[in-house]
Every structure is written in C-alpha cells, then in structure tokens.
Design a protein around this motif. Structure first.
Motif, PDB file in Angstrom:
ATOM      1  N   ALA A 146      50.038  54.440  45.041  1.00 29.82           N
ATOM      2  CA  ALA A 146      48.669  54.852  44.728  1.00 29.82           C
ATOM      3  C   ALA A 146      48.006  53.889  43.755  1.00 29.82           C
ATOM      4  CB  ALA A 146      48.673  56.262  44.148  1.00 29.82           C
ATOM      5  N   ALA A 147      48.769  53.384  42.782  1.00 31.49           N
ATOM      6  CA  ALA A 147      48.184  52.560  41.723  1.00 31.49           C
ATOM      7  C   ALA A 147      47.846  51.159  42.195  1.00 31.49           C
ATOM      8  CB  ALA A 147      49.149  52.492  40.534  1.00 31.49           C
ATOM      9  N   PHE A 148      48.832  50.457  42.786  1.00 39.18           N
ATOM     10  CA  PHE A 148      48.669  49.035  43.056  1.00 39.18           C
ATOM     11  C   PHE A 148      48.906  48.609  44.504  1.00 39.18           C
ATOM     12  CE2 PHE A 148      50.503  48.951  38.548  1.00 39.18           C
ATOM     13  CZ  PHE A 148      49.247  49.005  37.955  1.00 39.18           C
ATOM     14  N   THR A 180      37.812  44.047  40.124  1.00 41.99           N
ATOM     15  CA  THR A 180      39.142  44.278  40.685  1.00 41.99           C
ATOM     16  C   THR A 180      40.082  44.807  39.617  1.00 41.99           C
ATOM     17  OG1 THR A 180      38.751  42.493  42.274  1.00 41.99           O
ATOM     18  CG2 THR A 180      41.019  43.230  42.007  1.00 41.99           C
ATOM     19  N   VAL A 181      39.962  44.286  38.403  1.00 45.43           N
ATOM     20  CA  VAL A 181      40.723  44.847  37.276  1.00 45.43           C
ATOM     21  C   VAL A 181      40.404  46.333  37.136  1.00 45.43           C
ATOM     22  CG1 VAL A 181      41.035  44.822  34.768  1.00 45.43           C
ATOM     23  CG2 VAL A 181      40.840  42.656  36.015  1.00 45.43           C
ATOM     24  N   ASP A 182      39.129  46.658  37.113  1.00 46.88           N
ATOM     25  CA  ASP A 182      38.707  48.055  36.927  1.00 46.88           C
ATOM     26  C   ASP A 182      39.225  48.949  38.044  1.00 46.88           C
ATOM     27  OD1 ASP A 182      37.370  47.410  34.588  1.00 46.88           O
ATOM     28  OD2 ASP A 182      35.433  47.127  35.593  1.00 46.88           O
ATOM     29  N   SER A 183      39.224  48.433  39.270  1.00 42.14           N
ATOM     30  CA  SER A 183      39.688  49.225  40.410  1.00 42.14           C
ATOM     31  C   SER A 183      41.170  49.543  40.298  1.00 42.14           C
ATOM     32  CB  SER A 183      39.416  48.464  41.713  1.00 42.14           C
ATOM     33  OG  SER A 183      39.920  49.186  42.824  1.00 42.14           O
ATOM     34  N   LEU A 184      41.979  48.535  39.985  1.00 44.85           N
ATOM     35  CA  LEU A 184      43.422  48.748  39.877  1.00 44.85           C
ATOM     36  C   LEU A 184      43.779  49.612  38.672  1.00 44.85           C
ATOM     37  CD1 LEU A 184      44.546  45.137  40.810  1.00 44.85           C
ATOM     38  CD2 LEU A 184      44.909  47.181  42.192  1.00 44.85           C
ATOM     39  N   VAL A 185      43.111  49.384  37.557  1.00 46.25           N
ATOM     40  CA  VAL A 185      43.350  50.213  36.379  1.00 46.25           C
ATOM     41  C   VAL A 185      42.951  51.659  36.678  1.00 46.25           C
ATOM     42  CG1 VAL A 185      42.622  50.671  34.000  1.00 46.25           C
ATOM     43  CG2 VAL A 185      43.141  48.337  34.712  1.00 46.25           C
ATOM     44  N   ALA A 216      49.195  56.896  34.914  1.00 44.80           N
ATOM     45  CA  ALA A 216      49.459  55.902  33.868  1.00 44.80           C
ATOM     46  C   ALA A 216      48.686  56.248  32.603  1.00 44.80           C
ATOM     47  CB  ALA A 216      49.057  54.511  34.353  1.00 44.80           C
ATOM     48  N   THR A 217      49.098  55.635  31.491  1.00 47.47           N
ATOM     49  CA  THR A 217      48.383  55.787  30.234  1.00 47.47           C
ATOM     50  C   THR A 217      47.874  54.426  29.766  1.00 47.47           C
ATOM     51  OG1 THR A 217      50.466  55.598  29.010  1.00 47.47           O
ATOM     52  CG2 THR A 217      49.691  57.816  29.521  1.00 47.47           C
ATOM     53  N   THR A 218      46.821  54.433  28.973  1.00 51.10           N
ATOM     54  CA  THR A 218      46.209  53.196  28.497  1.00 51.10           C
ATOM     55  C   THR A 218      46.866  52.718  27.210  1.00 51.10           C
ATOM     56  OG1 THR A 218      44.071  53.817  29.456  1.00 51.10           O
ATOM     57  CG2 THR A 218      44.053  52.119  27.753  1.00 51.10           C
ATOM     58  N   LEU A 219      47.285  51.454  27.200  1.00 54.60           N
ATOM     59  CA  LEU A 219      47.742  50.810  25.967  1.00 54.60           C
ATOM     60  C   LEU A 219      46.630  49.959  25.374  1.00 54.60           C
ATOM     61  CD1 LEU A 219      51.370  49.701  26.958  1.00 54.60           C
ATOM     62  CD2 LEU A 219      50.684  51.665  25.567  1.00 54.60           C
ATOM     63  N   LYS A 220      45.903  49.234  26.239  1.00 52.24           N
ATOM     64  CA  LYS A 220      44.733  48.471  25.834  1.00 52.24           C
ATOM     65  C   LYS A 220      43.663  48.652  26.900  1.00 52.24           C
ATOM     66  CE  LYS A 220      46.513  44.634  22.998  1.00 52.24           C
ATOM     67  NZ  LYS A 220      46.565  43.147  22.905  1.00 52.24           N
ATOM     68  N   PRO A 221      42.519  49.266  26.565  1.00 53.57           N
ATOM     69  CA  PRO A 221      41.475  49.463  27.571  1.00 53.57           C
ATOM     70  C   PRO A 221      40.897  48.138  28.042  1.00 53.57           C
ATOM     71  CG  PRO A 221      40.682  50.041  25.381  1.00 53.57           C
ATOM     72  CD  PRO A 221      42.152  49.803  25.247  1.00 53.57           C
ATOM     73  N   ALA A 222      40.358  48.138  29.238  1.00 55.37           N
ATOM     74  CA  ALA A 222      39.785  46.925  29.814  1.00 55.37           C
ATOM     75  C   ALA A 222      38.615  46.433  28.963  1.00 55.37           C
ATOM     76  CB  ALA A 222      39.312  47.197  31.241  1.00 55.37           C
ATOM     77  N   ILE A 262      55.447  48.445  31.445  1.00 53.06           N
ATOM     78  CA  ILE A 262      54.136  48.022  30.958  1.00 53.06           C
ATOM     79  C   ILE A 262      53.524  47.035  31.938  1.00 53.06           C
ATOM     80  CG2 ILE A 262      52.951  46.741  29.123  1.00 53.06           C
ATOM     81  CD1 ILE A 262      55.005  47.890  27.165  1.00 53.06           C
ATOM     82  N   TRP A 263      52.267  47.261  32.274  1.00 57.08           N
ATOM     83  CA  TRP A 263      51.543  46.433  33.238  1.00 57.08           C
ATOM     84  C   TRP A 263      50.264  45.901  32.616  1.00 57.08           C
ATOM     85  CZ3 TRP A 263      52.990  45.570  38.428  1.00 57.08           C
ATOM     86  CH2 TRP A 263      54.144  46.255  38.827  1.00 57.08           C
ATOM     87  N   LYS A 264      50.015  44.616  32.845  1.00 55.97           N
ATOM     88  CA  LYS A 264      48.758  43.991  32.426  1.00 55.97           C
ATOM     89  C   LYS A 264      47.998  43.584  33.677  1.00 55.97           C
ATOM     90  CE  LYS A 264      46.867  40.241  29.579  1.00 55.97           C
ATOM     91  NZ  LYS A 264      47.200  39.154  28.611  1.00 55.97           N
ATOM     92  N   ILE A 265      46.747  43.978  33.765  1.00 60.39           N
ATOM     93  CA  ILE A 265      45.894  43.602  34.898  1.00 60.39           C
ATOM     94  C   ILE A 265      44.761  42.777  34.331  1.00 60.39           C
ATOM     95  CG2 ILE A 265      44.547  44.415  36.854  1.00 60.39           C
ATOM     96  CD1 ILE A 265      46.913  46.827  35.216  1.00 60.39           C
TER      97      ILE A 265
END
Length: 210
Positions: A29-31, A63-68, A76-82, A100-103
């Motif tokens: 669902a996420a990626f 695309t970052v916003d879509s995947l996040v 998922a939970t946010t560690l650093k918002p876009a 941990i995932w970075k997009i």
C-alpha cells in the motif's frame, strides 16, 4: 576480487519483521516495491536506531508527497515531515515494523503531473568507520561511484539494482531524526550477487541465487 557487473547487484532487501503478512500489506500500500522488498519472520531483540535508512529517490516533490501520504495512511509515523531544504525536498517516516524510510528529491518544484515512479532505491548503512567499511566493500568487488572522504560513499551498481551507500552512524541518525543509540539485531539482510558474509558493522548479506 574480480566480479562481473551482474554480480555487483543488490537484488532485494529482506526485512526481518514480527508479522510478514502485515508487513507485505503495509509496503504494498505504501510504496509498491514488488520483489525488491521481501520479508522474513523474526523476533530478534532490537532497540533504538538499527543503523540503516532505506531511501527512495524520486523526480519531484509531488511524488514525495504521494508516497509519504500512502505510507502514513497505511500506518507509518512521521519522523521528519516533508519540507524544502537547500538540497531539495524530502521526508522521513518510520514503518510499523520499525524500519526508517527517507523519501526525497533533489528538485524543489514540480515539473509535471504527480507520479509514483521511484528513480532509485538506496540502502544507506550507518557505519562506525566509513573509510574502513568502504575498503571492505571494495575488497568484495564493489566500485566506488561517489566518495566524500570519511563522510559519505555511494557504490556503482547496475541501473536496475538497488544502490548501496555508507554514512557515519551518527550522521545517518541525525538525517533520520532519531538518536544514534541502538542495540541488538539490525533486522535487515541484503540479498545480491556478492555472496554471503557479514560486514564490519554486522550487516548481513546473502547470495540471492542460493
């Protein structure tokens, strides 16, 4: 060691998770990474930062916003918002299994319609000694693509392969927005053509053809 281009590949990342079905449902669902991401049941103890970041590099902020957005919707939970920065635009999230995932994108503005296309999938290992670990991987047959002294290294891999990069552990944790302290299992195995071994920081590799 002399290896062929086909051998210098990372075919998939294996995440060790408590519930493989739940993990597969979340990541689909996420990626939607397909067979580049696999799962193995494990209850190996782990606390704090596991020493790695999985990075998805894309072409533009939408695309970052879509995947996040799909990752957060899936749990998922946010560690650093876009947000924008001097290097581009990106966010860091943590999956329900703890990975941990970075997009991110180097672009600061959209140049076309939003997509969900991923340009690069990068395994970034936070290591104690970047220079020593770089040499370890060179000795195992990888060629260095980019190198910034003792700070950051990226290895050359075929275009279809998952990429491998090294960062200092404390710098990687800071980039992820977490404390660098952590103990126990990394909960990740890298499958590719280099064979089966453990690197200086305890990251496990396995032969993808085995």
């Amino acid at each position: 060691m002399n290896i062929t281009t086909d051998q210098a590949t990372i075919d998939s990342v294996v995440l060790e998770v408590p519930d493989t079905t739940a993990a597969a449902t979340f990541y689909d669902a996420a990626f939607g990474l397909g067979d580049k991401l696999r799962f193995r049941a494990s209850d190996a103890p782990t606390t704090g930062f596991r020493g790695f970041i999985l990075s998805l590099v894309v072409s533009q902020p939408s695309t970052v916003d879509s995947l996040v957005g799909t990752a957060l919707a899936a749990g998922a939970t946010t560690l650093k918002p876009a947000k924008k920065s001097f290097w581009g635009y990106g966010a860091v999230i943590q999956a329900p299994d703890g990975a941990i995932w970075k997009i991110a994108t180097s672009a600061k503005k959209d140049t076309g319609p939003a997509t969900r296309e991923i340009d690069d999938f990068v395994v970034l290992l936070g290591v104690e000694n970047v220079k020593a670990t770089k040499q370890f991987y060179v000795d195992h047959g990888l060629a260095v693509g980019k190198s910034f002294g003792s700070k950051y290294v990226e290895f050359d891999t075929p275009p279809s392969s998952i990429k491998l990069a090294l960062y200092g552990r404390r710098a990687a944790a800071k980039d992820a927005g977490v404390s660098p302290e952590g103990t126990g299992s990394h909960r990740i195995v890298i499958a590719g053509g280099l064979g089966a071994f453990s690197d200086p920081d305890g990251f496990e590799w396995e032969d993808a053809s085995a």
